[in-house]
Design a protein around this motif. Structure first.
Motif, short mmCIF file in Angstrom:
data_model
loop_
_atom_site.label_atom_id
_atom_site.label_comp_id
_atom_site.label_asym_id
_atom_site.label_seq_id
_atom_site.Cartn_x
_atom_site.Cartn_y
_atom_site.Cartn_z
N GLY A 11 7.18 -4.88 7.37
CA GLY A 11 6.70 -4.09 5.95
C GLY A 11 8.08 -3.49 5.25
N ASP A 12 9.05 -3.09 6.11
CA ASP A 12 10.30 -2.44 5.60
C ASP A 12 11.05 -3.46 5.04
OD1 ASP A 12 9.35 -0.15 6.64
OD2 ASP A 12 10.69 -0.10 8.38
N ASP B 256 17.62 5.30 5.88
CA ASP B 256 18.88 5.50 5.05
C ASP B 256 19.18 4.23 4.26
OD1 ASP B 256 19.13 7.93 5.87
OD2 ASP B 256 20.61 7.65 7.41
N LYS B 257 19.13 3.09 4.93
CA LYS B 257 19.51 1.75 4.30
C LYS B 257 18.43 1.22 3.19
CE LYS B 257 21.17 -2.95 4.96
NZ LYS B 257 21.62 -3.90 5.79
N LEU B 258 17.23 1.72 3.38
CA LEU B 258 16.06 1.47 2.61
C LEU B 258 16.38 2.35 1.38
CD1 LEU B 258 13.73 -0.67 2.48
CD2 LEU B 258 12.18 1.24 3.58
N ALA B 259 16.55 3.59 1.59
CA ALA B 259 16.57 4.67 0.59
C ALA B 259 17.85 4.18 -0.55
CB ALA B 259 16.81 6.01 1.15
N ALA B 260 18.77 3.74 -0.03
CA ALA B 260 19.97 3.52 -0.75
C ALA B 260 19.69 2.41 -1.62
CB ALA B 260 21.11 3.03 0.48
N ALA B 261 18.83 1.16 -1.12
CA ALA B 261 18.50 0.10 -1.94
C ALA B 261 17.83 0.52 -3.04
CB ALA B 261 17.87 -0.91 -1.00
N ARG B 262 16.59 1.60 -2.72
CA ARG B 262 15.78 2.19 -3.66
C ARG B 262 16.69 2.74 -4.87
NH1 ARG B 262 12.71 4.33 -0.46
NH2 ARG B 262 11.08 2.48 -0.50
N MET B 263 17.76 3.60 -4.42
CA MET B 263 18.26 4.37 -5.52
C MET B 263 19.16 3.40 -6.18
SD MET B 263 20.89 7.35 -4.61
CE MET B 263 19.85 8.29 -3.77
N ALA B 264 19.76 2.27 -5.66
CA ALA B 264 20.64 1.35 -6.33
C ALA B 264 19.92 0.84 -7.38
CB ALA B 264 21.31 0.49 -5.45
N LEU C 165 0.85 -1.27 0.02
CA LEU C 165 0.04 -0.08 0.03
C LEU C 165 0.92 1.20 0.05
CD1 LEU C 165 -2.92 -1.00 2.46
CD2 LEU C 165 -3.12 -0.77 0.05
N THR C 166 1.93 1.24 0.58
CA THR C 166 3.07 2.54 0.66
C THR C 166 4.59 1.99 0.47
OG1 THR C 166 3.48 4.33 1.82
CG2 THR C 166 2.87 2.75 3.27
N GLU C 167 5.25 2.90 -0.15
CA GLU C 167 6.68 2.71 0.01
C GLU C 167 7.36 3.64 0.87
OE1 GLU C 167 8.26 0.44 -1.38
OE2 GLU C 167 7.06 -0.55 -2.85
N GLY C 168 6.77 4.38 1.78
CA GLY C 168 6.71 5.52 2.53
C GLY C 168 7.34 4.78 3.74
N PHE C 169 8.63 4.93 4.23
CA PHE C 169 9.19 4.36 5.49
C PHE C 169 8.51 4.87 6.59
CE2 PHE C 169 12.40 4.39 9.16
CZ PHE C 169 12.71 2.66 8.90
N HIS C 170 8.06 6.17 6.95
CA HIS C 170 7.41 6.80 8.05
C HIS C 170 5.67 6.54 7.91
CE1 HIS C 170 10.82 7.61 10.33
NE2 HIS C 170 11.38 8.39 9.29
N GLU C 171 5.40 6.57 6.50
CA GLU C 171 4.06 6.42 6.14
C GLU C 171 3.55 4.94 6.44
OE1 GLU C 171 0.24 7.76 4.82
OE2 GLU C 171 2.11 8.87 5.55
N ARG C 172 4.60 4.04 6.42
CA ARG C 172 3.97 2.69 6.71
C ARG C 172 3.78 2.62 8.20
NH1 ARG C 172 8.12 0.22 4.45
NH2 ARG C 172 6.97 -0.05 2.54
N THR C 173 4.47 3.37 9.32
CA THR C 173 4.34 3.25 10.52
C THR C 173 3.21 4.06 10.87
OG1 THR C 173 6.64 3.61 10.93
CG2 THR C 173 5.04 4.09 12.88
N ARG C 174 2.80 5.07 10.23
CA ARG C 174 1.30 5.86 10.29
C ARG C 174 0.30 4.86 10.09
NH1 ARG C 174 -1.79 8.33 6.48
NH2 ARG C 174 -3.57 9.65 7.41
N LEU C 175 0.40 4.07 8.79
CA LEU C 175 -0.76 3.03 8.44
C LEU C 175 -0.69 2.06 9.55
CD1 LEU C 175 -2.61 1.45 6.40
CD2 LEU C 175 -0.54 0.37 5.69
N ILE C 176 0.09 1.70 10.09
CA ILE C 176 0.23 0.43 11.16
C ILE C 176 -0.27 0.98 12.49
CG2 ILE C 176 1.66 -1.13 12.51
CD1 ILE C 176 1.16 -2.01 9.35
#
Length: 468
Positions: free
Chosen positions: A358-359, A450-458, A148-159
């Motif tokens: 989710g992360d 940061d680690k999740l963002a780096a994986a997305r950028m790669a 439903l979301t790729e947002g790191f903190h938006e996922r926490t909001r959903l949960i």
């Protein structure tokens, strides 16, 4: 592309999920919470105080059902990842889970009058249907946050929405059920009334989530075999954050099994506070959990998810150990204080555990290119079920070995000192030890924003990434 409800812009690069979608996703967990908590807490109680069966038999039955559930979880996880229907990947499983959950709950708490042998057969069948129903709904449900979301903190909001509904579900599963059972006389009729009312709530909540989820997902279904092969298992094992979370889950659910198996028996036999005391505790704990959500969402954003989870573990362990100093002179004030702090600690654990899952699912997709959120959710579910089954079975044997006295008709009798000791250890000491080990795994968990963002950028740049 997804046809989910309109979203506003949230954290950088990710849309903010609509409140309607968050509520639709979350309401189903009322049914899940009632299924898990009511069966874990009241099935052993009904078996040992109404139907005249030993806690050991109840423990064995629950263990067998959980082990069967573990096998079902893997199949449901892979099948829901690969399903291609006009209603999307997850909806048919959610709807089927809702239907079978109603059937199972009625079988378990409104059984016909049977001989001991046929009663065990009936309950075994009910628990197997319960296991199937729980897997059909919960495994695809746990895959949804990563979709439903790729947002790191938006996922926490959903949960956080989900965690509020977890509290409502637990409130109904412990306080609501306790009130219905007591109002019905604490015997077969009380449990049957509770079973009917709660079955209707379970079916309604789960169906509401099935109907409210987007039909078309923005991730295509995976291809390949329906069950995970050795290559997929090895790839999952290389996902270090997921494996650390998996290890933490083992001890989290060993702890939960110990609490759930002994809570009602502890309240009735050690503290002598009856169903009313259990209701006070459940109400306080779950209100505190819901009210703590804004605090833990902010803490997760500022301090990190792992640190927030560990804070919850510390609070939970301190509260759990405090029951060592309680006896039958305890007042409602003592119960309320423990319930409030326990609810706050549990809130952090529940919120962050699912958000972190989710992360790890999102991270796995980024570095492998495979859509297998359901498979990862099922792997977690298998560990949860096996750990829970082991914990429940061991506690049942433990109570039997220390001479817990089963009864019929809902009667409470004076238990020997050895049984009182077993209940105290099961409710106060064992859970704290298990969560202490759980914290060690969480300490080694290293997936952050940061680690999740780096994986997305790669992945975006086409350079690839490596699971570590």
């Amino acid at each position: 592309m997804t046809t989910s409800a309109p979203a506003q812009q949230g954290e950088t690069g990710h849309a903010r999920l609509s409140t309607k979608l968050c509520l639709g996703f979350s309401v189903g967990t009322i049914g899940v919470s009632i299924m898990l908590n009511a069966v874990s807490t009241y099935f052993p109680l009904m078996m040992s105080t109404v139907l005249g069966q030993s806690p050991q038999i109840a423990g064995y039955l629950l263990m067998i059902s959980k082990l069967a559930d573990a096998v079902i979880d893997l199949a449901v996880g892979s099948l829901s990842d690969r399903a291609r229907t006009r209603w999307g990947r997850r909806k048919p499983f959610l709807a089927a889970g809702a239907l079978f959950s109603v059937i199972a709950f009625l079988m378990l708490f409104a059984p016909p009058v049977l001989t001991d042998t046929w009663l065990i057969i009936w309950m075994s069948a009910g628990l197997l249907i319960y296991s199937l129903a729980y897997s059909l709904f919960n495994v695809p449900y746990m895959a949804l946050p990563a979709e439903l979301t790729e947002g790191f903190h938006e996922r926490t909001r959903l949960i956080s929405f989900r965690t509020v509904f977890v509290s409502i579900g637990q409130l109904l599963a412990l306080a609501g059920t306790g009130w219905l059972i007591e109002a019905g006389g604490g015997d077969r009729s009380g449990f049957a009334t509770m079973g009917l009312v709660m079955a209707l709530i379970i079916g309604g909540a789960m169906t509401a989530t099935a109907l409210s989820m987007p039909t078309h997902k923005h991730k295509e279904s995976s291809t390949g075999t329906h069950l995970p092969g050795l290559k997929e298992i090895r790839a999952i094992a290389r996902n270090r954050p997921f494996m650390m979370l998996l290890g933490a889950k083992i001890f989290q659910f060993l702890s939960f099994a110990s609490v759930a198996s002994t809570m009602a028996l502890y309240m009735l036999n050690v503290l002598n506070v009856g169903y009313s005391g259990l209701i006070v505790f459940a109400v306080t704990q779950n209100i505190a959990t819901a009210c703590a959500m804004p605090l833990w969402v902010r803490t997760g954003r500022t301090m990190g998810k792992r640190q927030t989870y560990l804070m919850g573990v510390i609070i939970f362990c301190l509260v759990t150990l405090s029951w060592l100093f309680a006896d039958n002179t305890i007042t409602n004030t003592g119960i309320i204080i423990r319930g409030a702090f326990g609810g706050v600690g549990s809130g952090a654990i529940i919120l962050m555990a699912i958000s972190m899952l989710g992360d790890t699912q999102s991270y796995d997709r980024l570095v492998t290119g495979e859509a297998r959120e359901g498979l990862l959710a099922s792997a977690i579910a298998v560990i949860e079920k096996v750990s829970y089954a082991l914990g429940v079975a061991v506690l049942g044997i433990f109570l039997e070995a220390l001479h817990y006295v089963p009864t019929t008709g809902g009667k409470i009798v004076e238990q020997p000192e050895s049984a009182i000791l077993a209940l105290t250890l099961g409710f106060a000491v064992i859970p704290a030890i298990m969560f202490g080990i759980n914290g060690l795994f969480l300490w080694a968990y290293d997936l952050d924003e940061d680690k999740l963002a780096a994986a997305r950028m790669a992945t975006t740049e086409g350079t690839g990434a490596t699971l570590t």
